[in-house]
Design an enzyme around this catalytic site. Structure first.
Site, PDB file in Angstrom:
ATOM      1  N   LYS A  53     -13.113   9.885 -14.991  1.00  0.00           N
ATOM      2  CA  LYS A  53     -12.096  10.725 -15.439  1.00  0.00           C
ATOM      3  C   LYS A  53     -12.940  12.109 -15.694  1.00  0.00           C
ATOM      4  O   LYS A  53     -12.195  13.290 -15.225  1.00  0.00           O
ATOM      5  CB  LYS A  53     -11.435  10.140 -16.466  1.00  0.00           C
ATOM      6  CG  LYS A  53     -10.437   9.188 -16.222  1.00  0.00           C
ATOM      7  CD  LYS A  53      -9.812   8.627 -17.439  1.00  0.00           C
ATOM      8  CE  LYS A  53      -8.794   7.180 -17.065  1.00  0.00           C
ATOM      9  NZ  LYS A  53      -8.114   6.721 -18.343  1.00  0.00           N
ATOM     10  N   ALA A  64     -11.013   9.883 -21.701  1.00  0.00           N
ATOM     11  CA  ALA A  64     -11.227   8.708 -22.242  1.00  0.00           C
ATOM     12  C   ALA A  64     -10.377   7.513 -21.884  1.00  0.00           C
ATOM     13  O   ALA A  64      -9.759   7.753 -20.872  1.00  0.00           O
ATOM     14  CB  ALA A  64     -10.792   8.735 -23.820  1.00  0.00           C
ATOM     15  N   ASP A  65     -11.019   6.496 -21.821  1.00  0.00           N
ATOM     16  CA  ASP A  65     -10.120   5.300 -21.300  1.00  0.00           C
ATOM     17  C   ASP A  65     -10.323   4.196 -22.500  1.00  0.00           C
ATOM     18  O   ASP A  65     -11.350   3.925 -23.001  1.00  0.00           O
ATOM     19  CB  ASP A  65     -10.996   4.835 -20.049  1.00  0.00           C
ATOM     20  CG  ASP A  65     -10.166   3.610 -19.493  1.00  0.00           C
ATOM     21  OD1 ASP A  65      -8.914   4.087 -18.934  1.00  0.00           O
ATOM     22  OD2 ASP A  65     -10.388   2.532 -19.322  1.00  0.00           O
ATOM     23  N   THR A  66      -9.118   3.407 -22.411  1.00  0.00           N
ATOM     24  CA  THR A  66      -9.043   2.209 -23.426  1.00  0.00           C
ATOM     25  C   THR A  66      -8.478   1.249 -22.711  1.00  0.00           C
ATOM     26  O   THR A  66      -7.726   1.302 -21.748  1.00  0.00           O
ATOM     27  CB  THR A  66      -7.958   2.586 -24.588  1.00  0.00           C
ATOM     28  OG1 THR A  66      -8.149   4.013 -25.415  1.00  0.00           O
ATOM     29  CG2 THR A  66      -7.603   1.676 -25.414  1.00  0.00           C
TER      30      THR A  66
END
EC number: 3.6.1.9
Length: 198
Positions: free
Chosen positions: A56, A77-79
């Site tokens: 990203k 960010a990634d969750t």
């Protein structure tokens, strides 16, 4: 090196991430960055989350470069949520949300958020892993929560800062990490790019 400039690019449409960054005193310009979020064969949850955050950030930086925008740090960010080696992304529909919430009922799972910051040729990533312990959920509680519409844009089909907060007995780790942007790790990353927080 420190900077008085509080402007960064945010390669995320998440209102929760925007809110957390604004509370830290940062001024954001959103950059749209689409990537393929498919899990690769054999990829575990941490590797998956770190890869997506990195991709990203790279995709967002390509937008900054191709549009001739001023260079400044870009955050992505990634969750994801994981339990017993299974990765739980955003639910596809009500049945998928129901399956996830039943899996978490009365058990713990991990909420994993990776944060990536890119500026020029420098790209750094940090990851927060939090153990989240759910109470036992009744079918009625699950159905009411699904009917609220809240689960559908969230990894693991719940938002700790919303109605599902009542499901959480306790956590071990970062509350803001479960929300989608761990403040501690984010501040450490931004310090590497000259930001002094708070």
């Amino acid at each position: 090196m420190s900077t008085n400039d509080t402007r960064i690019y945010l390669a995320s449409g998440s209102p929760r991430r925007r809110e957390i960054l604004e509370q830290l005193g940062l001024h954001l310009e959103r950059i749209h960055a689409d990537i393929d979020e498919s899990v690769r064969p054999g990829e575990d949850a941490v590797a998956y989350t770190e890869r997506l955050a990195r991709e990203k950030a790279e995709a967002g930086w390509r937008v900054v470069s191709s549009c001739g925008l001023p260079e400044r740090p870009l955050l992505a960010a990634d969750t994801t949520v994981s339990q017993d080696g299974e990765i739980f992304g955003k639910p596809e529909d009500a049945d998928d949300a129901r399956r996830m919430l039943r899996a978490f009922s009365g058990r713990s799972h991990q909420a994993i958020t990776s944060v990536a910051v890119r500026d020029g040729g420098k790209l750094l990533v940090k990851t927060s892993i939090t153990d989240v312990f759910f109470k036992s959920l009744s079918d009625a509680e699950i159905e009411r929560y699904i009917a609220s519409g809240e689960p559908f844009d969230k990894a693991g089909a719940y938002g700790i800062q919303g109605k599902a907060g009542v499901f959480v007995e306790h956590i071990e780790g970062s509350y803001t990490g479960v929300m989608g942007l761990p403040v501690h790790e984010t501040a450490l990353l931004l310090a590497e790019f000259g930001f002094e927080l708070p």
